[in-house]
Design a protein around this motif. Structure first.
Motif, PDB file in Angstrom:
ATOM      1  N   GLU A   1       0.834  -1.209   0.000  1.00 38.36           N
ATOM      2  CA  GLU A   1       0.000   0.000   0.000  1.00 38.36           C
ATOM      3  C   GLU A   1       0.865   1.255   0.000  1.00 38.36           C
ATOM      4  O   GLU A   1       0.435   2.309  -0.474  1.00 38.36           O
ATOM      5  N   GLU A   2       2.072   1.170   0.541  1.00 39.63           N
ATOM      6  CA  GLU A   2       2.999   2.308   0.484  1.00 39.63           C
ATOM      7  C   GLU A   2       3.780   2.318  -0.832  1.00 39.63           C
ATOM      8  O   GLU A   2       4.118   3.386  -1.353  1.00 39.63           O
ATOM      9  N   ASN A   3       4.051   1.131  -1.346  1.00 40.36           N
ATOM     10  CA  ASN A   3       4.810   1.001  -2.596  1.00 40.36           C
ATOM     11  C   ASN A   3       4.037   0.071  -3.530  1.00 40.36           C
ATOM     12  O   ASN A   3       4.263  -1.141  -3.534  1.00 40.36           O
ATOM     13  N   PRO A   4       3.091   0.611  -4.323  1.00 37.65           N
ATOM     14  CA  PRO A   4       2.222  -0.210  -5.171  1.00 37.65           C
ATOM     15  C   PRO A   4       3.014  -1.135  -6.096  1.00 37.65           C
ATOM     16  O   PRO A   4       4.134  -0.823  -6.521  1.00 37.65           O
ATOM     17  N   VAL A   5       2.395  -2.270  -6.415  1.00 29.16           N
ATOM     18  CA  VAL A   5       3.049  -3.324  -7.182  1.00 29.16           C
ATOM     19  C   VAL A   5       2.140  -3.770  -8.329  1.00 29.16           C
ATOM     20  O   VAL A   5       0.926  -3.577  -8.291  1.00 29.16           O
ATOM     21  N   PRO A   6       2.708  -4.403  -9.355  1.00 28.58           N
ATOM     22  CA  PRO A   6       1.866  -5.034 -10.381  1.00 28.58           C
ATOM     23  C   PRO A   6       1.110  -6.223  -9.789  1.00 28.58           C
ATOM     24  O   PRO A   6       1.469  -6.735  -8.721  1.00 28.58           O
TER      25      PRO A   6
ATOM     26  N   PRO B   1      -5.307   0.616  -3.889  1.00 28.09           N
ATOM     27  CA  PRO B   1      -4.141   1.432  -3.507  1.00 28.09           C
ATOM     28  C   PRO B   1      -2.815   0.689  -3.633  1.00 28.09           C
ATOM     29  O   PRO B   1      -1.764   1.329  -3.739  1.00 28.09           O
ATOM     30  N   TRP B   2      -2.865  -0.659  -3.628  1.00 29.67           N
ATOM     31  CA  TRP B   2      -1.625  -1.429  -3.721  1.00 29.67           C
ATOM     32  C   TRP B   2      -1.239  -1.768  -5.170  1.00 29.67           C
ATOM     33  O   TRP B   2      -0.260  -2.468  -5.404  1.00 29.67           O
ATOM     34  N   SER B   3      -2.018  -1.285  -6.146  1.00 30.68           N
ATOM     35  CA  SER B   3      -1.820  -1.687  -7.542  1.00 30.68           C
ATOM     36  C   SER B   3      -1.196  -0.583  -8.376  1.00 30.68           C
ATOM     37  O   SER B   3      -1.603   0.578  -8.307  1.00 30.68           O
ATOM     38  N   THR B   4      -0.229  -0.958  -9.199  1.00 34.87           N
ATOM     39  CA  THR B   4       0.327  -0.012 -10.173  1.00 34.87           C
ATOM     40  C   THR B   4      -0.561   0.102 -11.409  1.00 34.87           C
ATOM     41  O   THR B   4      -0.335   0.978 -12.246  1.00 34.87           O
ATOM     42  N   GLY B   5      -1.528  -0.796 -11.541  1.00 34.23           N
ATOM     43  CA  GLY B   5      -2.398  -0.802 -12.712  1.00 34.23           C
ATOM     44  C   GLY B   5      -1.953  -1.730 -13.820  1.00 34.23           C
ATOM     45  O   GLY B   5      -2.659  -1.891 -14.815  1.00 34.23           O
ATOM     46  N   SER B   6      -0.790  -2.358 -13.649  1.00 38.02           N
ATOM     47  CA  SER B   6      -0.311  -3.343 -14.626  1.00 38.02           C
ATOM     48  C   SER B   6      -0.616  -4.745 -14.112  1.00 38.02           C
ATOM     49  O   SER B   6      -0.288  -5.074 -12.965  1.00 38.02           O
TER      50      SER B   6
END
Length: 653
Positions: free
Chosen positions: A18-23, A93-98
């Protein structure tokens, strides 16, 4: 979902996502994440999360704890829901969208189908043990013949699976009403599948081969030589974006980090390299590697199960490959010859029990899955044998039989077996194919045969990667029957094969390449820690073939007890047993009968449920007859019983 329905998901996240979103990585299947695939899911989803990805496992609509009823495979609703899931992931919130999708079997199918819908968040997929053609290359039909080994079995499997209840601890008191709804309205899919005996719009839906250009993202396609879906890898590499890659090992229908036979590989590490390349933009070097990496199997004597298949990895930088060229052998006078013989013919009669030693269509790695010594079959077919090979040969790709023939019936099929005959006489099946001869010109528009008229046909056999040592011989066996793989023609058939220029076997001979020695340097398998379980009942597999000499009746009984266990994570107890019976009389194609039985249990403490199903398929000369029965129990008390019956006309089958 937009219609108010809810889909159940389990999500594994890196601790700081949640602080550093991930794929994200999505697996989207109907096999019940909280019990039936819980052990399987624990192997890889936490592994991906531990390496910097949100890993998401969703039960599709109508399965597990998701709302609704699953009325068929690969519906548009299933794809639409997947697009909404991708939308939802992108808003977290944890997603980069990829997002990437991964899946084996149904999950591999769905990932290809969703890729064709071109959602902007979906950047790549890894599809395992799947197909791009739902008619020609799945469990329903093969070569225009009804796949009697699997059509009813798979339908009976999903008939039982889809009717299991939701978990009261997840959905609350509504579970029982929802269960009764599923029991009443879960259809036997075999009825719909048998209605569509030719390649019509029903099968074109979900078959990305209709327009490969719909898939615009890189695809990593994976299978094994014992899998039922190896052929699709070659078509996908030939037709999908250039960045796509393929991997074929010796494996059955399973993920390569846990698959048999050996060598298993560090597939999750390979998947991470693929995800890092396409979801994080990290150059992992995977795109510098061969387009197709495949395992060429050494010759082995026939066994119904192998724990290991010796061989070697080879590299092909394109498919079709410049390393593979065709060579032909002509069929004449019981021999495979280097040149055509001018004239002559062979009569190929019907033996209805031919095919009982073929093994199963899609092995899962269980004991007894694989073909027996083909000498047990050769006396029931017409066999053409080559001279001993003068040097070792490697094959990679599809053998093809071209034949000129005639039939004494309007409806007929031709089954082709290709075997590796050892100097000591044992015969190992290495590929096979079948064609409904009324489909010789089209799977969409079948045409009757004119008895006695000559036709030229072409049958593509299953792909193989196989070494043939010097001194071994090739065998091609032909028959108008292949029970229980193909449903028999309505009448006994006699074919005539005409030798000459048009009757020959084309083989995909591969020339070794210098890059072969440097490919396939896979790491050892890694997985996450598997969740704990207590074993209540161990699994067991038996396959027994009996022959009544008085009635000339043949019966194969295939029983698989998958055991019963309690999961430590949620206390769920689940188990399953399946028995499939295939019977036929040696002189009567209309005696063919398939019975499939399932018993599934699921429960926890005082909450215990059980499902029993019985499915049957028979035919006469004009119709198929289907019977499906479902009985449900709660705490050993019968709460539901229903029988479905259907009569469906035969359509050139």
């Amino acid at each position: 979902m937009s219609d108010g329905s809810r889909l159940a998901a389990t999500i594994w996240l890196p601790k700081d996502a949640e602080e550093n979103p991930v794929p994200a990585i999505l697996e989207y299947i109907p096999y019940r994440k909280n019990d039936f695939t819980a052990i399987r899911d624990s192997i890889r989803h936490p592994y991906f999360a531990g390496h910097g990805y949100a890993s998401i496992r969703v039960d599709i609509r109508g399965s597990g704890d998701s709302d609704g009823i699953l009325v068929d495979e690969y519906l548009k609703q299933e794809q639409d829901d997947a697009l909404e899931v991708l939308d939802w992931i992108g808003k977290q919130p944890w997603s980069t969208g990829s997002v990437g999708m991964i899946g084996k079997s149904w999950g591999g199918f769905s990932s290809l189908q969703v890729a064709a819908r071109q959602h902007p968040a979906l950047k790549t997929i890894i599809t395992l043990c799947s197909t791009d053609d739902r008619y020609a290359d799945d469990v329903h039909y093969k070569g225009g013949t009804l796949l009697s080994s699997d059509m009813l079995w798979w339908a009976s499997t999903m008939f039982a699976y889809n009717a299991r209840p939701q978990d009261p601890e997840v959905v609350g008191e509504s579970w029982r009403d929802n269960w009764l709804d599923r029991l009443e309205n879960t259809p036997p899919n075999v009825e719909e599948w048998v209605k569509h005996q030719r390649r019509d719009g029903y099968w074109k839906h979900g078959s990305i081969c209709e327009d490969y250009s719909d898939v615009k993202i890189p695809v990593f396609a994976v299978s094994g030589w014992q899998d039922g879906y190896t052929n699709a890898v070659f078509r996908l590499l030939e037709n999908l974006p250039n960045e796509s890659k393929g991997l074929i090992g010796p494996w059955a229908h399973e993920y390569p980090e846990v698959a048999t036979p050996e060598p298993a590989i560090g597939f999750l590490q390979e998947a991470l390299r693929w995800w890092d390349q396409w979801l994080k933009g990290i150059d992992t070097g995977i795109m510098d590697e061969p387009k197709l990496t495949s395992w060429i199997q050494d010759s082995e004597l026939p066994k119904v199960q192998y724990t290991e298949r010796p061989g070697r990895w080879v590299a092909d930088h394109a498919w079709p490959s410049t390393n593979v060229s065709g060579t032909s052998l002509w069929l004449a006078d019981g021999k495979l010859m280097n040149g055509a013989k001018a004239s002559g013919e062979s009569t190929i009669p019907s033996v209805q029990e031919h095919g009982y030693y073929a093994g199963v269509f899609c092995p899962f790695g269980q004991p007894g899955d694989l073909p027996s010594d083909q000498r047990l079959e050769n006396g029931k077919s017409v066999v053409f044998t080559s001279d001993p090979l003068q040097e070792t040969v490697e094959l990679l790709g599809h053998p093809v039989l071209n034949a000129e023939l005639s039939s004494d019936q309007e409806r007929a099929l031709l089954a082709v077996r290709l075997s590796d005959k050892a100097p000591t006489g044992e015969s190992t099946l290495i590929s096979w194919g079948v064609l409904n001869l009324t489909h010789r010109n089209s799977h969409e528009h079948p045409e009757p045969l004119e008895p006695g008229e000559k036709y030229k046909v072409s049958i593509q056999l299953d792909a193989l990667g196989q070494q043939l040592p010097a001194g071994h011989q090739l065998e091609v066996a032909l028959s108008p029957t292949y029970w229980p793989q193909a449903w028999p023609s309505p009448k006994p058939v006699s074919l005539k094969l005409y030798q000459g220029e048009d009757t020959h076997l084309s083989l995909p001979v591969r020339t070794p390449h210098r890059d072969d020695d440097s490919c396939g340097n896979f790491e050892n398998p890694e997985t996450a820690q598997v969740i704990g379980k207590d074993i209540i009942r161990e699994g067991e597999r038996t396959r027994n073939l009996t022959h009544d000499l008085i009635t000339n009746s043949w019966k194969l009984e295939d029983f698989s007890d998958e055991g019963e266990r309690i999961l430590h994570t949620n206390g769920l107890q689940h188990g399953s047993m399946n028995k499939n019976t295939y019977t036929i009389k040696g002189d009567d194609p209309l005696s063919a009968r398939v019975n499939c039985e399932w018993e599934l249990t699921i429960g926890r403490d005082e909450w215990q449920t059980k499902l029993k199903t019985f499915s049957e398929m028979t035919s006469d000369a004009t119709c198929f007859y289907l019977t499906n029965t479902m009985t449900a129990f709660e705490s050993d008390k019968e709460i539901f019983h229903k029988t479905w019956k259907k009569e469906i006309p035969r359509d050139f089958v």
